[in-house]
Design an enzyme around this catalytic site. Sequence first.
Site, PDB file in Angstrom:
ATOM      1  N   HIS A 542      19.610  62.546  33.442  1.00 47.86           N
ATOM      2  CA  HIS A 542      19.372  61.868  34.708  1.00 47.86           C
ATOM      3  C   HIS A 542      20.649  61.333  35.326  1.00 47.86           C
ATOM      4  O   HIS A 542      20.603  60.623  36.337  1.00 47.86           O
ATOM      5  CB  HIS A 542      18.392  60.702  34.504  1.00 47.86           C
ATOM      6  CG  HIS A 542      18.977  59.555  33.747  1.00 47.86           C
ATOM      7  ND1 HIS A 542      19.379  59.662  32.441  1.00 47.86           N
ATOM      8  CD2 HIS A 542      19.252  58.278  34.119  1.00 47.86           C
ATOM      9  CE1 HIS A 542      19.862  58.501  32.032  1.00 47.86           C
ATOM     10  NE2 HIS A 542      19.800  57.647  33.035  1.00 47.86           N
ATOM     11  N   HIS A 557      23.707  58.595  39.286  1.00 44.89           N
ATOM     12  CA  HIS A 557      22.588  58.173  38.427  1.00 44.89           C
ATOM     13  C   HIS A 557      21.292  58.308  39.204  1.00 44.89           C
ATOM     14  O   HIS A 557      21.099  57.662  40.235  1.00 44.89           O
ATOM     15  CB  HIS A 557      22.810  56.721  37.996  1.00 44.89           C
ATOM     16  CG  HIS A 557      21.890  56.246  36.917  1.00 44.89           C
ATOM     17  ND1 HIS A 557      20.562  55.965  37.139  1.00 44.89           N
ATOM     18  CD2 HIS A 557      22.105  55.997  35.599  1.00 44.89           C
ATOM     19  CE1 HIS A 557      20.002  55.553  36.010  1.00 44.89           C
ATOM     20  NE2 HIS A 557      20.918  55.564  35.057  1.00 44.89           N
TER      21      HIS A 557
END
Length: 637
Positions: A542, A557
Amino acid sequence: MPSNKHTMSSRLSYAFGAFGNDVFFATLSTYFIMFVTTHLFNTGNSAENDRMISYITLIIFVLRFVELIIDPFIGNAIDNTVTRWGKFKPWVVVGGTIGSIALIILFTNMGGINKSNPVLYLLLFGFVYITMDIFYSFKDIGFWSMIPALTLNSREREKTATLARIGSTIGGNLVGVVVMPLVLFFSMKSNGGTGDSRGWFWFAVIVATVAWISSIVVGLGTKEIDSTLRQNKERTTFKQVFHILTHNDQLMWIALAYGLYTTGVTLVNSLELYYFTFILGNSSAFSILAGLNIVTGLVAVALFPTLSDKLNRRKLFFWCIAIMLSGIILFSFAGGSLTLVLIAAELFALPQPLVFLVVLMLISDSVEYGQLKLNHRDESLTLSVRPLLDKLAGAISNGAVGLTAVAAGMTTGATASSITPSGQLTFKIIMFGLPFIIVSIGAFVFYRRVTLTEDKHAEIVDQLEKTWGKKFENSQSDLIDLDQAHTQYYAPIAGTLEPLATVSDPAFASGALGEGFAIKPTDGRVYAPFDGVIRSTFSTRHAVGIESDSGVVTLIHIGINTVSMQGTGFITYFDKGQRVKRGDLLIEFWDKAIQDAQLDDTVMVTITNANALPQLTFKKAFGSQVSKNDILLEFND
């Protein structure tokens, strides 16, 4: 990213390594002592035979305690290993080779000196045994330490460990299926179903060969990942070894609980063949039990991912302990009924692979726990604890088995009909009563002290990932001089541009992770914002860390608390160290998966070394729509 074909090849190689590893360990911890007590010493003087058996069991017991000190240093030596083949595989191959040769020697009378010169035999036995044990430790610690190196993701570790446990379940139990048939096949005399020394020797040769081949397969077929989180700035010194271990409190409590558990379980497992031989009087039926153990073990391993999701690891552990204890109780009342014995033994055996996987996952997760707490990552040192405890349990059980065999009269020349009622009672107290108490105490320690859950581990990994860029912050003492060609930062994803301070993640909103911005995504594709190199890859897929050719370091992020998704719904298209061009596709994610998890999908972007760069100027207003072709930032002198 590695191809699916390569990933599966690596997992299968690792699983076969687990198969060979447990073939070796089961032979050493369970069946070697049977050879010692029933065949190694046959002087015609029962008192002398019993004395030599006691000496051997004492030597094994003492040497295994010596390894309480040695094994952590072995783990530390592996952690400090740097070779072109990685840090683990050389030790697996070398340890597997030397350990296999030593095992074969141990299953001989060393040219008959066990009778002609008992003192010399005991000295040579001690030397060969400790040599075998040390190199087996290098192999075993190196092998199981590879799990955190193969992936940082807790769920992916479960998949790898589950496949490995399938291999080890088959290996450990298959030895039980073939031990007596092989021994009797190669024996010149059956000796009441226990075979002779020749049969036991060729059994050892076969086991050692399988174990050696499996270590070669691991060396050739597995691959470590290369991640920023696995890098230490400095090595652990010998003086730091015990500090690292003792200050990782979760590791220590897990170790205590598992140490008690595995001691009790190993004692029962080690005495089962004696039960079939000297209580039931049917050693051949032991192959039936071992065959059933393979089937139930595979079923248990296959169910592990589902059970751990539905129950969580903690609840699964206690359910397993309850079933095992009920099996011990039933076993103690089974008497000479083969049917009851098999049912009880399966109740006891079924949960064992599940407990092993729970503990293995907890110890693996304690690597990151210790890294966050102590600011140092020690994979092999941490993972060395589990095999150390298994070997210690094997030593304690071998010692107990040897003394129990002598006390119950189950030594050279004994048969089921020669065992007295008093001998049977002594045997059952050691096989059932003592393990029941020990396992129960271990479960109580686990209940009171072990708190490292899956959710807590995910939070730890998230914290480690968010702080990866601080080394770039600290390493820059002067401003980086950016030329015009490298002053532009493009939008990494399409969506609505928002101030970083408005996001609901305090670490990003406060600016602690660097200056930057946020984007509410309208697309599930993340692109490279500039030309550069992938500096950090994250197990949960992620996030990504990139450094531009001019020295700009950025963290992209996706979402808030998406680490808890364990990579579900995310696909990455890069490796650590890979060069990328501006606009290259880096990550795809399924936004609906984030929404279904009731998480915020905001993409947060920081310049982690902004303090070493010229002033950042936004080229787009907050609230505007942006795409990968829009310049968001410029760095102005």
